[in-house]
Motif scaffolding. Structure first.
Motif, short mmCIF file in Angstrom:
data_model
loop_
_atom_site.label_atom_id
_atom_site.label_comp_id
_atom_site.label_asym_id
_atom_site.label_seq_id
_atom_site.Cartn_x
_atom_site.Cartn_y
_atom_site.Cartn_z
N LEU A 36 0.83 -1.20 0.00
CA LEU A 36 0.00 0.00 0.00
C LEU A 36 0.87 1.25 0.00
O LEU A 36 0.68 2.16 -0.82
CB LEU A 36 -0.92 -0.02 1.22
N ALA A 37 1.86 1.29 0.91
CA ALA A 37 2.72 2.46 0.99
C ALA A 37 3.51 2.63 -0.30
O ALA A 37 3.69 3.74 -0.80
CB ALA A 37 3.68 2.32 2.18
N TYR A 38 3.95 1.49 -0.90
CA TYR A 38 4.69 1.52 -2.15
C TYR A 38 3.83 2.11 -3.26
O TYR A 38 4.26 2.99 -4.01
CB TYR A 38 5.13 0.09 -2.51
N ALA A 39 2.59 1.65 -3.30
CA ALA A 39 1.67 2.14 -4.34
C ALA A 39 1.44 3.64 -4.17
O ALA A 39 1.45 4.38 -5.15
CB ALA A 39 0.35 1.38 -4.26
N ILE A 40 1.25 4.07 -2.92
CA ILE A 40 1.00 5.50 -2.71
C ILE A 40 2.23 6.31 -3.11
O ILE A 40 2.12 7.34 -3.76
CB ILE A 40 0.63 5.79 -1.24
N ALA A 41 3.42 5.81 -2.76
CA ALA A 41 4.63 6.59 -3.00
C ALA A 41 4.99 6.64 -4.47
O ALA A 41 5.43 7.67 -4.97
CB ALA A 41 5.78 6.01 -2.18
N PRO A 81 14.37 2.47 7.62
CA PRO A 81 13.96 3.27 8.77
C PRO A 81 12.45 3.29 8.95
O PRO A 81 11.94 3.16 10.06
CB PRO A 81 14.50 4.67 8.45
N GLY A 82 11.72 3.40 7.85
CA GLY A 82 10.25 3.40 7.93
C GLY A 82 9.73 2.07 8.39
O GLY A 82 8.80 1.99 9.20
N LEU A 83 10.35 1.00 7.90
CA LEU A 83 9.89 -0.34 8.28
C LEU A 83 10.11 -0.57 9.78
O LEU A 83 9.24 -1.08 10.48
CB LEU A 83 10.66 -1.38 7.46
N LEU A 138 5.88 0.90 16.00
CA LEU A 138 4.62 1.59 16.29
C LEU A 138 3.44 0.63 16.24
O LEU A 138 2.38 0.91 16.77
CB LEU A 138 4.39 2.71 15.27
N THR A 139 3.60 -0.51 15.59
CA THR A 139 2.53 -1.49 15.53
C THR A 139 2.64 -2.48 16.69
O THR A 139 1.68 -2.73 17.40
CB THR A 139 2.59 -2.27 14.21
N PHE A 140 3.84 -3.02 16.84
CA PHE A 140 4.01 -4.10 17.82
C PHE A 140 3.77 -3.62 19.26
O PHE A 140 3.07 -4.26 20.03
CB PHE A 140 5.42 -4.69 17.70
N PHE A 194 -0.43 3.02 11.35
CA PHE A 194 0.85 3.30 12.00
C PHE A 194 2.00 2.60 11.27
O PHE A 194 3.16 2.92 11.49
CB PHE A 194 0.82 2.83 13.46
N MET A 195 1.67 1.61 10.45
CA MET A 195 2.68 0.98 9.62
C MET A 195 2.80 1.72 8.30
O MET A 195 3.91 2.00 7.83
CB MET A 195 2.28 -0.49 9.36
N VAL A 196 1.67 2.07 7.72
CA VAL A 196 1.68 2.66 6.38
C VAL A 196 2.35 4.03 6.38
O VAL A 196 3.17 4.33 5.51
CB VAL A 196 0.24 2.78 5.84
N LEU A 197 2.06 4.87 7.37
CA LEU A 197 2.55 6.24 7.31
C LEU A 197 4.08 6.33 7.40
O LEU A 197 4.69 6.97 6.54
CB LEU A 197 1.87 7.10 8.37
N PRO A 198 4.75 5.69 8.36
CA PRO A 198 6.22 5.76 8.35
C PRO A 198 6.83 5.10 7.12
O PRO A 198 7.82 5.60 6.58
CB PRO A 198 6.65 5.03 9.62
N LEU A 199 6.22 3.99 6.65
CA LEU A 199 6.74 3.34 5.44
C LEU A 199 6.65 4.28 4.26
O LEU A 199 7.58 4.41 3.46
CB LEU A 199 5.93 2.07 5.14
#
Lengths: 401, 300
Positions: B106-111, B225-227, B233-235, B184-189
């Motif tokens: 998802l983050a890849y597609a957005i970016a 870093p995003g990952l 932030l998720t765990f 919280f995963m998508v935004l930093p990624l």
């Protein structure tokens, strides 16, 4: 800025505040933290007792000057007509007291946790009347957190309170508490979802067609009262061995997947939409639902009977108004009007007669005005001292998880 | 800091000693508000929590608790609740893996692929926050209900039994957690991927890397870093969450947050505090280990 223009930071760009490097700060903070805070603060960190008494915590009554009253109750526990509260507004009109009505009591333990620090330190919680169930009210009486009521101000209560509620063992003269409503804990099931009715608690726990579709209540005394009955003990008088046996039975029903959830009032929607087919339920909730598919039954084991009580906490500033309100709701006509809406057991003598004018169909409703036969079938949970209560609460919370 | 660093000045001129110490003082002064804030709202509560976990458990609320360095609270709590701890970390781990699997594409597609839809998609990721956490979790209850259409569809499949259900199972709890923490995963990624220079990926292609190799050797390392931030932030919040287990689970899917909550409410303070401290310590250890392994010290 002129200073910076003359002197370049010694460690180069990007580190212009060299004296507070990360390492230095961490070292300083860690040493400071470990050296000063931890042992000193830890040792000073015991709590002083929260026991109060009439001498240690005095309250002043400002009722003369302030015509207001703060009343905290459970949700859906007072008559409502759209946005207005008929009986409560009538009280306001009669007395000129402005009542702030809040439904912020959802769970006895949770409410206790919310107010324990203030009441333990003899500070105001900003409420003049709170409504809590017998065992929690008893705990507050023991802790000395409640103001003694002046019976001269509540003649209707003295005259109209039903006989079986006049002297509970935790408040024999009703010095600190006045029942708001009583209720029964029993079983409810969804007629459409099962073939044969559920008649007893042991069926609830063993019938295979109910597996994974049953919920019990999170209130320890409600659920364990029945578990004790199922395992052959008497909830009004039992010992530790009997308790442990009952806990084991509960644990077994949780582990084999019979019990789906432990709930507060939130069993209602699950029961209506079929995620639950049968559950332990409070009488008034089910009756007020008026859903023809959902049936409330008296379990073979009997009914657990409890009351929720109006209490005036320490430091509440409008005790006289609080007493006026208690007195008001013990007028038979007002009590009947309230009972016709909330469907719980009415603790007011004479309300049954007054009900004829309000809703004749409810006059012979045993869940509002229980008959002698009905009451003979009820039991309550024995009172526990704080240490035992805590042990039992821990056992219970381990068994349900 | 960088703003001051950019001020031009003579290179290599060492400042006289008094100037340095004055400047050092101003550094501490700048840190003062933040430090005070942390002292009041982090250190004091933490110290109180640690103290509560060492209370003599025979104290009562009415008579007060004594701090007696009663370390046994920890061993007692651990022996009673170890299985709940393991379950919490298992669910939080599963949630994190699910969030990476869903969040990275998802983050890849957005970016890289969203083009002019990018802002809209980002808003869509954040949109769930416009309603309350509770309401969103409650709606999962409706979706996964025994009589809901998802379970109905699943039951129509040949290999799924009649008594198949989703609500009140571990799967429902993990689904709820994944849903709630996915942003919280998508935004930093996204923040990391957005900074990746597409020319680097093209260059990888020019050097005969397959798209997959380019992803593995170029994109993912640059997105590290995003990952790492996303997994933390998720765990961390997932391990301490109790709402999802409460609403979507059954008595055998309780997480450690449920037990801590219940114990505090029934005034079993020392055990509840010991469990909280253990949870905190376990998470800190895991995070330190993880960050070291992932090799992104600049994050901490």
């Amino acid at each position: 800025m002129s200073r910076n223009a003359r002197y370049r930071p010694p460690l180069g760009p990007g580190l212009s505040l060299p004296s507070v490097g990360r390492r230095g700060f961490m070292r300083g903070a860690t040493a400071g933290g470990l050296g000063l805070f931890v042992p000193g603060m830890l040792s000073a960190c015991g709590t002083s007792g929260s026991q109060q008494s009439e001498g240690s915590c005095e309250s002043t009554d400002k009722s003369e000057d302030e015509k207001e009253l703060f009343f905290s109750n459970w949700p859906a526990y007072i008559d409502k007509d759209g946005k207005s509260f008929p009986t409560l507004e009538f009280f306001e009109k009669q007395t000129g007291v402005d009542v702030t009505y809040d439904t912020d009591v959802n769970d006895n333990n949770e409410f206790f946790a919310k107010v324990q620090n203030q009441l333990g330190a003899c500070e105001s919680i900003g409420r003049d009347i709170i409504v809590l169930t017998d065992w929690m009210a008893a705990r507050m009486v023991d802790l000395g957190w409640l103001q003694k009521l002046n019976h001269d101000n509540i003649p209707h209560v003295d005259n109209n309170l039903v006989a079986n509620l006049k002297s509970p063992d935790w408040d024999p003269n009703r010095d600190y508490s006045v029942p708001w409503q009583s209720g029964f804990t029993g079983i409810a099931y969804n007629k459409k979802a099962i073939d044969s009715p559920v008649g007893s608690f042991s069926e609830l726990l063993t019938r295979s067609d109910l597996k994974g579709k049953v919920s019990l209540l999170k209130e320890m005394r409600d659920t364990m009262g029945f578990m004790l009955k199922v395992s052959g003990a008497d909830p009004t008088d039992f010992d530790n061995t009997e308790w442990e046996q009952a806990i084991e039975e509960l644990e077994a029903s949780v582990q084999n997947g019979q019990v789906r959830r432990f709930t507060g009032n939130d069993y209602l929607e699950d029961l209506a939409n079929g995620d639950l087919v049968a559950c332990e339920a409070w009488s008034g909730d089910i009756m007020a639902l008026e859903n023809p598919d959902i049936e409330w039954v008296v379990p073979e084991e009997g009914l657990s009977l409890w009351s929720d009580n109006m209490l005036v906490p320490n430091k509440a500033e409008h005790k006289t108004h609080a007493e006026a309100l208690m007195n008001f709701y013990y007028r038979p006509d007002m009590a009947a009007q309230l009972a016709a809406w909330v469907w719980y057991v009415c603790p007011v003598e004479g309300a049954q007669k007054a009900m004829e004018k309000i809703d004749p169909s409810l006059v012979d409703q045993p869940l509002i005005f229980p008959t002698e036969d009905f009451l003979a079938n009820t039991f309550s949970f024995m009172s526990l001292d704080e240490e035992t209560a805590r042990q039992y609460d821990t056992d219970f919370s381990q068994a349900i998880g | 800091m960088t703003a001051l660093g950019h001020v031009p000045g003579p290179v290599g001129a060492a400042p006289p000693a008094p100037e340095a110490s004055r400047r050092g003082l101003s550094g501490y002064l700048l840190m003062l508000p933040g430090t005070l804030w942390l002292a009041f709202f982090f250190i004091v509560p933490t110290v109180t929590l640690v103290a509560s976990s060492l209370y003599d458990p025979s104290g009562t609320f009415a008579e007060g608790y004594q701090m007696t360095w009663h370390w046994q609270n920890y061993t007692d709590a651990w022996s009673e609740y170890a299985s709940t701890f393991l379950r919490s970390f298992l669910y939080a781990g599963a949630t994190t893996v699910a969030c990476v699997l869903l969040g990275f594409p998802l983050a890849y597609a957005i970016a890289f692929k969203a083009g002019r839809w990018r802002s809209l998609m980002l808003v869509a990721v954040i949109a769930p926050f416009f309603t309350s956490f509770l309401v969103r979790t409650l709606s999962w209850k409706l979706l996964l209900s025994d009589n809901g259409f998802i379970v109905g569809l699943a039951q129509a499949l040949p290999f799924v039994g009649e008594d198949f259900r989703l609500l009140a199972t571990p799967a429902a709890v993990i689904t709820g957690l994944t849903y709630n923490f996915l942003p919280f995963m998508v935004l930093p990624l996204y923040a990391s991927l957005e900074k990746v220079d597409p020319r680097l990926i093209e260059a990888a292609g020019d050097l005969y890397a397959s798209p997959f190799t380019a992803l593995r050797k170029v994109t993912i390392p640059l997105a590290m870093p995003g990952l790492v931030a996303g997994t933390l932030l998720t765990f961390i919040p997932a391990a301490g969450d109790f709402i999802n287990a409460e609403l979507l689970g059954n008595p055998r899917t309780r997480m450690i947050g449920n037990d801590i909550n219940d114990l505090f409410k029934s005034s079993v303070i020392p055990t509840a505090a010991a469990l909280s401290v253990t949870l905190m310590a376990a998470i800190i250890v895991m995070v330190l280990f993880y960050v070291r392994k992932a090799g992104t010290e600049e994050l901490v």
